[in-house]
Design an enzyme around this catalytic site. Structure first.
Site, short mmCIF file in Angstrom:
data_model
loop_
_atom_site.label_atom_id
_atom_site.label_comp_id
_atom_site.label_asym_id
_atom_site.label_seq_id
_atom_site.Cartn_x
_atom_site.Cartn_y
_atom_site.Cartn_z
N ASP A 73 0.85 -1.20 0.00
CA ASP A 73 0.00 0.00 0.00
C ASP A 73 0.88 1.25 0.00
O ASP A 73 2.03 1.22 -0.46
CB ASP A 73 -0.99 -0.07 1.17
N ASP A 74 0.37 2.32 0.53
CA ASP A 74 0.99 3.65 0.44
C ASP A 74 2.37 3.71 1.13
O ASP A 74 2.73 2.82 1.89
CB ASP A 74 0.02 4.63 1.12
N ASP A 152 -5.64 5.10 -5.79
CA ASP A 152 -6.36 5.88 -4.78
C ASP A 152 -6.83 7.23 -5.33
O ASP A 152 -6.66 7.53 -6.51
CB ASP A 152 -5.41 6.05 -3.57
N ASP A 212 -12.85 4.19 4.24
CA ASP A 212 -12.04 3.07 4.73
C ASP A 212 -12.73 2.30 5.86
O ASP A 212 -13.30 2.87 6.77
CB ASP A 212 -10.70 3.60 5.27
#
Ligand code: GLA
Length: 504
Positions: A73-74, A152, A212
């Site tokens: 992920d990020d 995203d 989220d």
């Protein structure tokens, strides 16, 4: 004439083929499965974390069950390289051997590599985003050997607000990925903003439908402002969205799911510790029946045995991976007097059509009963309600026959067996026997050898659950369901037309 029919047949086949592969990259024909680090690690990412987790996914038999993508992920980059096409640079401290090496090692384990970026100036964590750099980034990802992109929506520079603007922004990356020639699963993450279920299927394999997820059954949180009957129409998706909040949002848009293009209810929270066992069972059942991607979101290095047992239930995963790819729908929901601390009290029935496992004229049916009340409840679902799509008010022909109700949680792996699998893993350093955990326990399903579609065709008992009861014509499926828990059944038609002795 015959030729004409043949042509007509070919046209129908072509139509079906194009319908099946919505985004035309041939991926996610059933909802994608894997693991993503975000829910349990946030920005604390590294090569070591990904590779350790990957080894455990193999050792614990999760790869065999279909969890294929390891998604970073990020927070993995340190910006762009001005002297090399402005391409993204991986953080050398977190990824000392570079991303291609990570991809190679994941591939060597038989897993896929998922990458994260953002259709904005920055990622949500404030790192370089891909807006305006789609081609260079898609090429970089393809060169590294990436198999999946989660994309995203932060810092989108105001390029949102209606479906055309959002879809056009996301389509740029779709085209860039396609142009690389590498099949890369495309997972949109714009949190349901601008109704991605209306346009996502033509460019992507899945789209997030909410803010989220949060490790809570039904705790309201003003940072996830949309709930209630209009929850789907959410201008400010936010975060800290409970499982029931997301379930409510999903209920309005289940018809948008189809092979190759899925409503993404967000990563799983099973194993992260804040919900009860019953709540995690209900959460997993719901995500499976709604045909959400099943992306593990826990720290697999410390997975409790009981949670590994939930995530390893092949009979439930087989519902998610059913070849017909049609999402269950909510048939009813009503409040009770038994209210929990957050005001939750609702009972729900969801049902949906599955591929026939008898080869007969009646499809199997998944039945999901969810108890949101504050105490154990005896729940009932009539065949009339379960099959309402095939005829209102009990007129469906399915209501007139008998069914086996097969309990899909009855064969949940015992905690002891799950613990033995954990203990036998070489990656946890616990292994005493020197053998791989996938060899532990007989009768675990291996979807990398036999697809769920084939396993269902073969009537593999690991996928069919236990016959709990039979339900006669116009009958009722009944279950005692724990507080915040679920019962999940596969209904399977019993043979009809066999005349009783006294009718002969
Ligand atoms: C957004 C996404 C999350 C996660 C974070 C990373 O909030 O919805 O799933 O990727 O960004 O910063």
């Amino acid at each position: 004439m015959a030729f004409k029919n043949l042509l007509r047949g070919a046209a129908v086949a072509a139509f079906l083929a194009s319908k099946v592969e919505a985004v035309d990259n041939g991926l996610a024909i059933t909802p994608q499965m894997g693991w993503d680090n975000w829910n349990s690690f946030g920005c604390d990412v590294s090569e070591t974390l990904l590779l350790q987790t990957a080894q455990l996914i193999v050792d614990y038999g999760l790869k065999d069950l279909g969890y294929h993508y390891v998604i970073l992920d990020d927070c993995w980059s340190i910006g762009r390289n001005a002297s090399h096409n402005n391409s993204l640079i991986a953080n050398p401290e977190k990824f000392p051997n570079g991303m291609a090496a990570v991809a190679d090692q994941l591939h060597a384990l038989g897993l896929g590599f998922g990458m994260y970026s953002d259709a904005g100036k920055y990622t949500c964590g404030g790192y370089a985003g891909s807006l305006g750099y789609e081609t260079v980034d898609a090429n970089t990802f393809a060169e590294w050997g990436v198999d999946y992109l989660k994309y995203d929506n932060c810092f989108n520079m105001g390029q949102a607000g209606n479906q055309m603007i959002s879809s056009a922004r996301y389509e740029v990356m779709a085209n860039a990925l396609n142009a690389t020639g590498r099949p890369i699963l495309y997972s949109l993450c714009n949190w349901g903003e601008d109704y991605p279920w209306n346009w996502g299927s033509t460019i992507a394999n899945s789209w997030r439908i909410s803010g989220d997820v949060y490790d809570s059954w039904d705790q309201p949180d003003s940072r996830c402002p949309c709930d209630g009957p209009d929850a789907w129409n959410c201008g400010l998706p936010g975060f800290h969205c409970s499982v029931t909040n997301i379930m409510n949002k999903a209920s309005f848009i289940v018809s948008k799911a189809q092979p190759g293009a899925w409503n993404d209810l967000d990563m799983l929270e099973v194993g992260n510790g804040a919900m009860t066992d019953a709540e995690y069972v209900a959460h997993f059942s719901m995500w499976a029946a709604a045909k959400s991607p099943l992306i593990l979101g826990n720290d697999i290095r410390v997975v409790p045995a009981k949670d590994l047992a939930i995530l390893s239930n092949a009979a439930v995963i087989a519902v998610n991976q059913d070849p017909s790819g049609s999402s269950a729908a909510r048939r009813w929901m009503y409040s009770t007097d038994s209210t929990d601390a957050y005001g939750g009290s609702a009972l729900q029935l969801w049902s949906g059509s599955l591929k026939s496992t008898t080869g007969g004229q009646y499809n199997d049916m998944v039945v999901l009963l969810i108890n949101g009340a504050n105490e154990t409840m005896v729940m009932n679902a009539t065949l009339a309600d379960i099959f309402v799509d095939s005829g209102a008010a009990g007129t469906a022909r399915q209501v007139k026959i008998s069914w086996e109700a097969r309990d899909l949680w009855a064969n949940r792996m015992s905690e002891a067996e799950a613990q033995a699998i954990i203990d036998a893993s070489s990656a946890t350093g616990n292994a005493t026997n020197g053998y791989n955990a996938t060899m532990v326990g007989s009768g675990r399903y291996n979807a990398t050898k036999t697809s769920y579609a084939q396993g269902l065709k073969n009537n593999d008992t690991l996928l069919l659950g236990n016959v709990t009861t039979t339900v006669g014509p116009s009958g009722t499926v009944t279950a005692t369901v724990e507080r915040h828990g679920a019962a999940l059944f596969r209904l399977r038609a019993l043979p009809t037309g066999v005349k009783k002795r006294d009718e002969l």
